[in-house]
Every structure is written in structure tokens, then in C-alpha cells.
Design a protein around this motif. Sequence first.
Motif, PDB file in Angstrom:
ATOM      1  N   LYS A 183      -4.604  -5.558   3.507  1.00 41.41           N
ATOM      2  CA  LYS A 183      -6.053  -5.738   3.404  1.00 41.41           C
ATOM      3  C   LYS A 183      -6.653  -4.786   2.373  1.00 41.41           C
ATOM      4  CE  LYS A 183      -6.638  -7.275   8.205  1.00 41.41           C
ATOM      5  NZ  LYS A 183      -7.199  -6.924   9.539  1.00 41.41           N
ATOM      6  N   GLU A 184      -6.046  -3.620   2.227  1.00 39.20           N
ATOM      7  CA  GLU A 184      -6.530  -2.629   1.266  1.00 39.20           C
ATOM      8  C   GLU A 184      -5.795  -2.721  -0.058  1.00 39.20           C
ATOM      9  OE1 GLU A 184      -7.345   2.197   0.898  1.00 39.20           O
ATOM     10  OE2 GLU A 184      -6.445   1.356   2.723  1.00 39.20           O
ATOM     11  N   TYR A 185      -4.505  -3.029   0.004  1.00 40.39           N
ATOM     12  CA  TYR A 185      -3.688  -3.098  -1.210  1.00 40.39           C
ATOM     13  C   TYR A 185      -3.100  -4.499  -1.342  1.00 40.39           C
ATOM     14  CZ  TYR A 185      -4.000   1.984  -0.758  1.00 40.39           C
ATOM     15  OH  TYR A 185      -4.460   3.271  -0.638  1.00 40.39           O
TER      16      TYR A 185
END
Length: 290
Positions: A169-171
Motif C-alpha cells: 500500500k505504501e510501496y
Amino acid sequence: MKIGVIGIKGAWSSEQLAKAVADKTCQEKLLFEMQNLRLDLPSGKAMIEGHDLSTFDALIIKKIGKQYSPDLLDRLEILRLLEGRGVKIFSSPCSILRVLDRLTCTISLQLGDIPMPPTTITEDVNHALAAVEEYGEAVFKPLYSTKARGMFVLKPGPDARKTIEEYSKEYKTMYIQKTIDLKDSDLGIVFLGGKYLTTYARCKTTDSWNTTTVNGGRYAPVDPPQEIIDLAQKAQAIFNLDFTCVDVAITDDGPFIFEVSAFGGFRGLLNARGIDAASLYVDFVIKKVQ
């Protein structure tokens, strides 16, 4: 001769470099942070703290920002314009652009036939999970980070998929590397102007999976065999950096290159070898500018 340093005010390595420039050129200390710069495209002026960087004889890049992120690529593009219009910059922004992003650096090393730990690049959670299961244990590495920040180790298990889903979700693009047995240390092999300078080791003093000083690692002198120096020389030559440190692990499966850095090495050289890298780097720059 007017030479400026691009770095971070208050940061040890940036301050050391700016002081060395001031001492050797008899000028005021000129240390600038990129977020304070205004580039005016019609005139080509690059104004910062009352100075126009476009009129400088040279700029030395020590740090391009406090945090690694894609924003740093834009800052390098600004410096690339100055270089294109005649300002000598060490290292060239074009060279730094190729090592700042971990994926770009890795692809260049792979195309150069440089041995690296088994690595998977994917945006797909299923592929990421398969890589962890294949490797037995893997390190997830953000594309923009240093000193192991944002990295974590993952083993196969019932929670592995959920961990990867949260991470993705972040990367979006996941960089997954098989965990390598470092035997409690890895090497920083340093080059100035493409020539071998010296080597230091980063040694683990804790149970951390990595050797970074942030996680308790310490610096120590080491003299690797010539074939290891030659391998590091081959790796750094791909990028044409003026000052660089090549991270090398010696394993039972042979040597592996982790990365080639455009910014590291000052503290390790001083603590392990007693070498003032800032002074040597400024001597190199002055000779190139004269």
C-alpha cells in the motif's frame, strides 16, 4: 575560484566538506540546501542566499536532501541544467541520477554483469510472496532509502501475505532481496576519481540483520584481496562518479555487490582509516577546475 557545496546544514559530512572548501580556497563557507534555491529559466540564474550558483566555478554535491525520495530527482534536474550551461559539478547530476533510485542502480549493475544477491522486483503480492518462499528469508527495501531505513526482513509464514499487502500500500514497486549471511560485516570500498582509495568494514555489534551504524554497527579497517577491489572497481566504473563507496558482502557463495553510493564514505574513512575524505575530495575538485 568559487566552489559551493550542496548538502545539509549541521550535518557532519556536509559541514566537513564545506569547511575544507573554505580552507583551501580562502573563501567564505558556502553550504547550500536545495529547497532554498530558485532557478529562473529565462536568465539561467540559480539564486540562493544571495548567491547565483550559475556563476560558480564548481559545485560539490554531498547530500541532495535530508530524506531519500523521488523529489530528489527533481533537484538533480535543476543542477543538471547548471551543469549543461557550464558549471562543473562533482559528481555529475546525471551520474547521481543513476544511483539514487535503488532499482535504477540495480538494473545498471545487472546489465554490467555485477554479482548481486538474488532479487525480485514486482508490484504483485502473489509474486512477492512466492519470492519470500523461494528465498526462505528476504529483505524488503524501499527504492529510496539509506542506512537500512524502511527495510525489514520477512520469512514465510501465516502472516506473510498480510505483511506484504500492507507494505504494498505504501510501496507499489516492491524490491525484495534474499537475505545474505554477512558473517557479521560487509565492506565499504571507496574510490576517488575512479581510483581506489581504501576499504573499511562495517561490523555488527548487535543481533541486527544489517551492519549499519544506525543499528549499532562500527567501522574497522580492512584490506580485501585484489580480486574484490577489482570487482568493486568494475561496479563503480558503470556510473562515472567522482567520489563513491561500493558496498560489498563476502559470502560462502562469493562476493556480492549491494549498491554503489554517491554520498557515503566520509565517516567510515575517518573512523576506520584516519583519512580526511573531505580534504582529499576538495583537492581533487580544485585540480579539475584549475
